[in-house]
Scaffold this motif. Structure first.
Motif, PDB file in Angstrom:
ATOM      1  N   GLU A   1       4.013  10.684  -3.335  1.00  0.00           N
ATOM      2  CA  GLU A   1       5.344  11.150  -3.751  1.00  0.00           C
ATOM      3  C   GLU A   1       5.292  12.555  -4.353  1.00  0.00           C
ATOM      4  O   GLU A   1       6.193  13.360  -4.140  1.00  0.00           O
ATOM      5  CB  GLU A   1       5.956  10.171  -4.738  1.00  0.00           C
ATOM      6  CG  GLU A   1       6.311   8.843  -4.112  1.00  0.00           C
ATOM      7  CD  GLU A   1       6.837   7.831  -5.108  1.00  0.00           C
ATOM      8  OE1 GLU A   1       6.936   8.160  -6.318  1.00  0.00           O
ATOM      9  OE2 GLU A   1       7.152   6.707  -4.688  1.00  0.00           O
ATOM     10  N   ARG A   2       4.236  12.845  -5.101  1.00  0.00           N
ATOM     11  CA  ARG A   2       4.107  14.141  -5.781  1.00  0.00           C
ATOM     12  C   ARG A   2       4.081  15.317  -4.792  1.00  0.00           C
ATOM     13  O   ARG A   2       4.596  16.389  -5.087  1.00  0.00           O
ATOM     14  CB  ARG A   2       2.871  14.144  -6.673  1.00  0.00           C
ATOM     15  CG  ARG A   2       2.785  15.324  -7.624  1.00  0.00           C
ATOM     16  CD  ARG A   2       1.702  15.193  -8.690  1.00  0.00           C
ATOM     17  NE  ARG A   2       0.456  14.596  -8.260  1.00  0.00           N
ATOM     18  CZ  ARG A   2       0.039  13.366  -8.610  1.00  0.00           C
ATOM     19  NH1 ARG A   2       0.770  12.601  -9.393  1.00  0.00           N
ATOM     20  NH2 ARG A   2      -1.117  12.901  -8.182  1.00  0.00           N
TER      21      ARG A   2
ATOM     22  N   ASP B   1      -7.178   3.142  -6.582  1.00  0.00           N
ATOM     23  CA  ASP B   1      -6.135   3.078  -7.618  1.00  0.00           C
ATOM     24  C   ASP B   1      -4.789   3.203  -6.906  1.00  0.00           C
ATOM     25  O   ASP B   1      -4.325   4.308  -6.612  1.00  0.00           O
ATOM     26  CB  ASP B   1      -6.343   4.214  -8.621  1.00  0.00           C
ATOM     27  CG  ASP B   1      -5.351   4.192  -9.768  1.00  0.00           C
ATOM     28  OD1 ASP B   1      -4.259   3.585  -9.626  1.00  0.00           O
ATOM     29  OD2 ASP B   1      -5.639   4.815 -10.805  1.00  0.00           O
TER      30      ASP B   1
ATOM     31  N   ASP C   1      -1.642   2.628  -7.775  1.00  0.00           N
ATOM     32  CA  ASP C   1      -0.560   3.321  -8.480  1.00  0.00           C
ATOM     33  C   ASP C   1      -0.726   4.836  -8.368  1.00  0.00           C
ATOM     34  O   ASP C   1       0.229   5.562  -8.089  1.00  0.00           O
ATOM     35  CB  ASP C   1      -0.504   2.909  -9.952  1.00  0.00           C
ATOM     36  CG  ASP C   1      -0.033   1.472 -10.136  1.00  0.00           C
ATOM     37  OD1 ASP C   1       0.711   0.974  -9.264  1.00  0.00           O
ATOM     38  OD2 ASP C   1      -0.404   0.852 -11.150  1.00  0.00           O
ATOM     39  N   ALA C   2      -1.952   5.325  -8.570  1.00  0.00           N
ATOM     40  CA  ALA C   2      -2.228   6.758  -8.453  1.00  0.00           C
ATOM     41  C   ALA C   2      -2.029   7.224  -7.013  1.00  0.00           C
ATOM     42  O   ALA C   2      -1.542   8.332  -6.773  1.00  0.00           O
ATOM     43  CB  ALA C   2      -3.644   7.076  -8.927  1.00  0.00           C
TER      44      ALA C   2
ATOM     45  N   VAL D   1      -7.457  10.832  -5.057  1.00  0.00           N
ATOM     46  CA  VAL D   1      -7.107   9.653  -5.861  1.00  0.00           C
ATOM     47  C   VAL D   1      -8.386   8.876  -6.186  1.00  0.00           C
ATOM     48  O   VAL D   1      -9.236   8.677  -5.311  1.00  0.00           O
ATOM     49  CB  VAL D   1      -6.110   8.758  -5.085  1.00  0.00           C
ATOM     50  CG1 VAL D   1      -5.917   7.423  -5.778  1.00  0.00           C
ATOM     51  CG2 VAL D   1      -4.775   9.484  -4.912  1.00  0.00           C
TER      52      VAL D   1
ATOM     53  N   PHE E   1       0.102   5.965  -4.716  1.00  0.00           N
ATOM     54  CA  PHE E   1       1.535   6.049  -4.423  1.00  0.00           C
ATOM     55  C   PHE E   1       2.165   7.255  -5.125  1.00  0.00           C
ATOM     56  O   PHE E   1       3.004   7.944  -4.546  1.00  0.00           O
ATOM     57  CB  PHE E   1       2.237   4.757  -4.818  1.00  0.00           C
ATOM     58  CG  PHE E   1       1.697   3.524  -4.120  1.00  0.00           C
ATOM     59  CD1 PHE E   1       1.037   3.606  -2.894  1.00  0.00           C
ATOM     60  CD2 PHE E   1       1.825   2.277  -4.699  1.00  0.00           C
ATOM     61  CE1 PHE E   1       0.537   2.483  -2.259  1.00  0.00           C
ATOM     62  CE2 PHE E   1       1.331   1.136  -4.073  1.00  0.00           C
ATOM     63  CZ  PHE E   1       0.679   1.239  -2.853  1.00  0.00           C
ATOM     64  N   ARG E   2       1.734   7.541  -6.338  1.00  0.00           N
ATOM     65  CA  ARG E   2       2.240   8.730  -7.061  1.00  0.00           C
ATOM     66  C   ARG E   2       1.819  10.015  -6.354  1.00  0.00           C
ATOM     67  O   ARG E   2       2.607  10.956  -6.251  1.00  0.00           O
ATOM     68  CB  ARG E   2       1.749   8.734  -8.511  1.00  0.00           C
ATOM     69  CG  ARG E   2       2.495   7.786  -9.421  1.00  0.00           C
ATOM     70  CD  ARG E   2       2.185   8.059 -10.894  1.00  0.00           C
ATOM     71  NE  ARG E   2       0.766   8.084 -11.200  1.00  0.00           N
ATOM     72  CZ  ARG E   2       0.038   7.025 -11.549  1.00  0.00           C
ATOM     73  NH1 ARG E   2       0.586   5.831 -11.651  1.00  0.00           N
ATOM     74  NH2 ARG E   2      -1.249   7.147 -11.814  1.00  0.00           N
ATOM     75  N   ALA E   3       0.589  10.074  -5.873  1.00  0.00           N
ATOM     76  CA  ALA E   3       0.085  11.272  -5.192  1.00  0.00           C
ATOM     77  C   ALA E   3       0.885  11.555  -3.924  1.00  0.00           C
ATOM     78  O   ALA E   3       1.210  12.710  -3.630  1.00  0.00           O
ATOM     79  CB  ALA E   3      -1.400  11.112  -4.858  1.00  0.00           C
TER      80      ALA E   3
END
Length: 94
Positions: free
Chosen positions: A68-69, A59, A61-62, A29, A64-66
């Motif tokens: 979850e991904r 980052d 947002d990135a 990230v 939290f997405r990572a």
């Protein structure tokens, strides 16, 4: 204001992602310089972890997405350190 450190409570299922995969996803990230994952709880189906992430300007947002991904779940953000430098937590005497 740059985010310098985050302490996260993250759960994952026992078989995926493995801790190395989760650490690599977080380390990739933007702004992340280092990551520490500590297993705090093991259940029949899930593993609880405390994750500390440090960097110059994370980052979020990135991040939290990572998480979850790769198949993990963010339960809470337990610490945020922001600004020009990292301030260590000072325990208060009561």
């Amino acid at each position: 204001m740059p985010i310098r450190r985050l302490a996260l409570d993250v759960d994952k299922v026992v078989d995926r992602p493995d801790l190395i995969t989760l650490a690599c996803a977080i380390e990739n990230v933007p702004g992340v310089g280092s990551v520490n994952i500590t297993v705090t709880e093991i259940d029949v189906e899930t593993i609880g972890t405390d994750i500390t992430v440090e960097g110059d300007d994370i980052d979020t947002d990135a991040l939290f997405r990572a998480i979850e991904r790769v198949g993990a779940v963010l339960h809470s953000v337990d610490e945020v350190v922001a600004g020009d430098r990292i301030i260590e937590r000072v325990l208060r005497v009561r």
